[in-house]
Scaffold this motif. Structure first.
Motif, short mmCIF file in Angstrom:
data_model
loop_
_atom_site.label_atom_id
_atom_site.label_comp_id
_atom_site.label_asym_id
_atom_site.label_seq_id
_atom_site.Cartn_x
_atom_site.Cartn_y
_atom_site.Cartn_z
N ASP A 176 -13.84 8.84 9.26
CA ASP A 176 -14.61 9.67 10.19
C ASP A 176 -14.04 11.08 10.26
OD1 ASP A 176 -16.41 7.78 10.91
OD2 ASP A 176 -15.53 7.32 12.85
N LYS A 177 -12.73 11.17 10.48
CA LYS A 177 -12.08 12.46 10.68
C LYS A 177 -10.84 12.56 9.80
CE LYS A 177 -13.54 12.93 15.48
NZ LYS A 177 -13.08 13.00 16.87
N VAL A 178 -10.69 13.72 9.17
CA VAL A 178 -9.54 14.01 8.33
C VAL A 178 -9.04 15.41 8.69
CG1 VAL A 178 -8.78 14.42 5.95
CG2 VAL A 178 -10.36 12.55 6.44
N SER A 179 -7.74 15.56 8.86
CA SER A 179 -7.14 16.87 9.11
C SER A 179 -6.63 17.40 7.78
CB SER A 179 -6.00 16.74 10.12
OG SER A 179 -5.37 17.98 10.32
N GLN A 180 -7.19 18.52 7.35
CA GLN A 180 -6.94 18.98 5.98
C GLN A 180 -6.78 20.48 5.92
OE1 GLN A 180 -9.95 17.36 3.41
NE2 GLN A 180 -9.47 18.71 1.72
N SER A 181 -5.70 20.94 5.26
CA SER A 181 -5.54 22.37 5.01
C SER A 181 -6.16 22.69 3.66
CB SER A 181 -4.07 22.76 5.04
OG SER A 181 -3.42 22.32 3.86
N VAL A 182 -6.12 23.96 3.28
CA VAL A 182 -6.69 24.35 1.98
C VAL A 182 -5.94 23.67 0.84
CG1 VAL A 182 -7.12 26.29 0.43
CG2 VAL A 182 -7.56 26.53 2.86
N SER A 183 -4.60 23.65 0.93
CA SER A 183 -3.84 23.09 -0.19
C SER A 183 -2.57 22.34 0.21
CB SER A 183 -3.45 24.20 -1.16
OG SER A 183 -2.69 25.19 -0.49
N GLN A 184 -2.13 22.43 1.46
CA GLN A 184 -0.85 21.83 1.82
C GLN A 184 -0.92 20.34 2.11
OE1 GLN A 184 1.32 23.62 4.98
NE2 GLN A 184 1.25 25.66 4.12
N TYR A 185 -1.71 19.98 3.09
CA TYR A 185 -1.66 18.60 3.57
C TYR A 185 -3.06 18.02 3.71
CZ TYR A 185 -2.92 20.59 8.08
OH TYR A 185 -3.58 21.25 9.08
N LEU A 186 -3.09 16.69 3.78
CA LEU A 186 -4.33 15.97 3.97
C LEU A 186 -3.98 14.75 4.83
CD1 LEU A 186 -6.90 15.52 1.15
CD2 LEU A 186 -6.81 14.03 3.13
N ALA A 193 0.85 -1.19 0.00
CA ALA A 193 0.00 0.00 0.00
C ALA A 193 0.88 1.24 0.00
CB ALA A 193 -0.92 0.01 1.22
N GLY A 194 0.46 2.22 -0.79
CA GLY A 194 1.10 3.53 -0.81
C GLY A 194 0.13 4.57 -0.30
N PHE A 195 0.61 5.47 0.57
CA PHE A 195 -0.19 6.53 1.16
C PHE A 195 0.46 7.88 0.83
CE2 PHE A 195 -0.64 2.84 3.81
CZ PHE A 195 -1.94 2.85 4.29
N SER A 196 -0.35 8.92 0.70
CA SER A 196 0.18 10.27 0.54
C SER A 196 -0.60 11.25 1.39
CB SER A 196 0.11 10.71 -0.93
OG SER A 196 0.65 12.01 -1.07
N ASP A 197 0.14 12.18 2.03
CA ASP A 197 -0.52 13.28 2.74
C ASP A 197 -0.28 14.61 2.03
OD1 ASP A 197 2.10 13.87 3.35
OD2 ASP A 197 1.90 13.58 5.51
N LEU A 198 0.21 14.55 0.79
CA LEU A 198 0.43 15.75 -0.02
C LEU A 198 -0.82 16.06 -0.82
CD1 LEU A 198 3.97 14.89 -1.41
CD2 LEU A 198 3.46 16.59 0.32
N GLN A 199 -1.60 17.00 -0.36
CA GLN A 199 -2.87 17.27 -1.04
C GLN A 199 -2.67 17.77 -2.48
OE1 GLN A 199 -7.13 19.39 -0.24
NE2 GLN A 199 -5.49 19.97 1.06
N ALA A 200 -1.84 18.79 -2.64
CA ALA A 200 -1.65 19.36 -3.98
C ALA A 200 -0.99 18.35 -4.92
CB ALA A 200 -0.80 20.63 -3.89
N GLY A 201 0.01 17.62 -4.42
CA GLY A 201 0.70 16.65 -5.26
C GLY A 201 -0.16 15.46 -5.65
N SER A 202 -1.13 15.10 -4.80
CA SER A 202 -1.97 13.93 -5.07
C SER A 202 -3.10 14.23 -6.05
CB SER A 202 -2.57 13.40 -3.77
OG SER A 202 -1.56 12.98 -2.90
N LEU A 203 -3.60 15.47 -6.03
CA LEU A 203 -4.78 15.79 -6.84
C LEU A 203 -4.60 15.61 -8.35
CD1 LEU A 203 -6.41 18.69 -4.87
CD2 LEU A 203 -7.54 16.60 -5.59
#
Length: 198
Positions: A141-151, A102-112
């Motif tokens: 249930d819960k996600v910590s998310q900025s506008v564009s930096q991280y998810l 499994a691969g995971f990413s917390d880079l919101q902008a890079g993942s989109l």
């Protein structure tokens, strides 16, 4: 009114105060906007099972992905089994004793641009699941998310369980959540992509 020997009338002082307030407002806005610029990441990560190494490298600056590549290498002879361009993963883990990865990413902008921030795949490079997880998708249930930096949606050491039917086929993927008190994230099989519109 006199300030340092300079005579100011009441109207002049009010105008200066208003101009200072407006200036401070725009400065604070520009600092806020700068603070939420998508973050950059340069990373080389890997994991393994008894037979293969899984290697990932990426170079991401804000919304621009210079490189993001996944490779699977045979341990016995060093040959490349699989190579693909992927979303920029920030964590790789073996699943089900190394039958999957499994691969995971917390880079919101890079993942989109790729449309997913989670992937489950076999050692020979078959993608079982590619899913975009966010506050809106409802997989967690819960996600910590900025506008564009991280998810942030998965734990530091994500535990993955595969829910299977009576024939052994995977029905869903259960991932330990970011927050201890939350229910596990339940991810579907197949592609559930959310891509940026050009």
């Amino acid at each position: 009114m006199q300030l340092n020997g300079v005579h100011l009338n009441h109207c002049g002082v009010n105008t200066m105060i208003k101009e200072c307030i407006i200036l401070l407002f725009f400065l604070s806005m520009s600092i806020h906007l700068w603070a939420d610029e998508p973050r950059s990441s340069n990373m080389n990560i890997w994991t393994e099972n008894d037979d293969v190494y899984v290697l990932h490298t990426h170079s991401v600056t804000a919304w621009t992905i210079r490189k993001s590549e996944l490779k699977v290498i045979d341990k016995k002879n060093g040959s490349e089994i699989f190579r693909a361009e992927t979303t920029p993963f920030t964590k790789l883990v073996p699943v089900d004793g190394g039958k999957y990865f499994a691969g995971f990413s917390d880079l919101q902008a890079g993942s989109l641009p790729h449309g997913y921030n989670f992937a489950l795949f076999t050692p020979d490079g078959e993608f079982i699941s590619r899913v975009y997880v966010s506050k809106k998708t409802g997989h967690c249930d819960k996600v910590s998310q900025s506008v564009s930096q991280y998810l942030r949606w998965f734990s530091k050491s994500p535990n993955i369980k595969l829910a299977k039917d009576e024939n052994g086929s995977i029905k869903s993927i259960i991932v330990s959540p970011l927050y201890y008190e939350s229910s596990p994230c339940k991810l579907p099989i197949g592609d559930q992509l959310v891509k940026l519109e050009k």
